[in-house]
Write an enzyme that holds these catalytic residues in place. Structure first.
Site, short mmCIF file in Angstrom:
data_model
loop_
_atom_site.label_atom_id
_atom_site.label_comp_id
_atom_site.label_asym_id
_atom_site.label_seq_id
_atom_site.Cartn_x
_atom_site.Cartn_y
_atom_site.Cartn_z
N HIS A 105 0.45 -11.56 1.67
CA HIS A 105 -0.64 -10.80 1.03
C HIS A 105 -1.34 -11.55 -0.11
CE1 HIS A 105 -1.80 -6.35 0.19
NE2 HIS A 105 -2.80 -7.13 -0.11
N TYR A 140 0.84 -1.21 0.00
CA TYR A 140 0.00 0.00 0.00
C TYR A 140 0.87 1.26 0.00
CZ TYR A 140 -3.81 -3.14 1.59
OH TYR A 140 -4.72 -4.16 1.72
#
Ligand SMILES: NC(=O)c1ccc[n+]([C@@H]2O[C@H](COP(=O)([O-])OP(=O)(O)OC[C@H]3O[C@@H](n4cnc5c(N)ncnc54)[C@H](OP(=O)(O)O)[C@@H]3O)[C@@H](O)[C@H]2O)c1
Length: 288
Positions: free
Chosen positions: A110, A48
């Site tokens: 992730h 992110y």
């Protein structure tokens, strides 16, 4: 705040705040506002690009004595090229450093790509060393989760996957319950896709309780025993999204929501060749 107890005995808040797609310059403020609004679970990820700003928001809330570090449950994740064991270990240390934290509460792989077994050894070692309290996976379909549990020594505490009214994943929940892996829902609102916030069924259910469609969705996930992450940059919506613990959906309400299931991701299928290709290209852009 409702909590869930993970398979390692750690308790985590059942509702959390995610920072995906929050512009960098707004992230610290959003995290600070979310903590002020009552959120205790904060979810970010290396990819992110806002771990540092997330840490800054947390540091401000602690400095102003709104919370202590122990009140919070902070999550980050490593991305595809960070999966080889040595890189995964370095990535965890990097997350801690940029977030100015001495430990994370949860660390996830992730995506279900790359050297996930190497990454897992690094996560398990970090857990043993006290750098992360709980560890888990994300975007693993049930079959892959079962294989992973079968081939690893430490069982994942969490699998963070898409769950929303369009993609309800009831069968996946049965498999995760069987293996004691807690589901954590991302995109509970499907980021508004298929008109979720205006949906007549959800809106009508909410009207009975003076609640919005969004609140109905979050409450439905809470009642299913799923941990849920919601994201908003607006304090009014942060307050709305956490105001879901003073009403309960009936079996009739739940049956109406169950009927909305499209049994298909509102975004993409992690096994589709064009999607894997997209991830590989994105990885080249962001990680190399
Ligand atoms: N593991 C993964 O692969 C993965 C993937 C996606 C997401 N996640 C995690 O899950 C978190 C949540 O998912 P998400 O951010 O993708 O989607 P989401 O929470 O389903 O939706 C966020 C969107 O809904 C809007 N919104 C929020 N509350 C609202 C309300 N009460 N009324 C109307 N609109 C509202 C937000 O707009 P405003 O911000 O403008 O209010 C934003 O556009 C992420 O932040 C991230 O931490 C993980």
């Amino acid at each position: 705040m409702h909590t869930m107890t993970l398979n390692n005995g750690v308790e985590m808040p059942q509702l959390g705040f995610g920072v995906y797609q929050i512009p960098l310059e707004e992230t610290a403020e959003a995290v600070y506002e979310a903590i002020k609004a009552g959120y205790r679970l904060i979810d970010t990820a290396a990819v992110y690009g806002n771990e540092k700003e997330t840490g800054q928001g947390i540091a401000r809330a602690i400095k102003e004595e709104i919370v202590t570090r122990e009140d919070l449950f902070v999550t980050s994740k490593l991305f595809i090229l960070q999966t080889p064991e040595d890189k995964a270990a370095a990535t965890i240390d990097h997350s801690l450093e940029v977030m100015q934290l001495t430990y994370l509460d949860l660390y996830l792989i992730h995506q279900p790509y790359g050297d996930v077994y190497g990454a897992w050894r690094a996560l398990a070692a970090a857990q043993k060393a006290g750098k992360v309290r709980s560890i888990g996976i994300s975007n693993f379909k049930s079959a892959k989760m079962i294989e992973f549990v079968g081939l690893t020594e430490v069982k994942p505490q969490i699998n963070q996957i898409e769950v929303n009214p369009w993609y309800q994943r009831e069968e996946d929940q049965v498999w995760h319950d069987k293996y004691g892996v807690q589901i954590e829902a991302w995109a509970p609102f499907a980021e508004g896709r298929h008109g979720l916030f205006q949906d007549p069924v959800l809106t009508e259910i909410g009207a009975q309780y003076g609640k919005t469609a969004g609140q109905v969705v979050l409450r439905w996930l809470i009642q299913r025993g799923i941990v849920v992450l919601a994201k908003s940059v607006r304090p009014t919506r942060m307050a709305e999204n956490i105001d879901i613990f003073d009403f309960a959906l009936t079996e009739e309400d739940i049956a109406k929501i169950t009927a909305l299931d499209k049994q298909e991701s509102a975004f993409f299928d992690h096994d589709a060749p064009q999607q894997v290709e997209w991830f590989m290209n994105r990885m080249l852009d962001t990680e190399k």
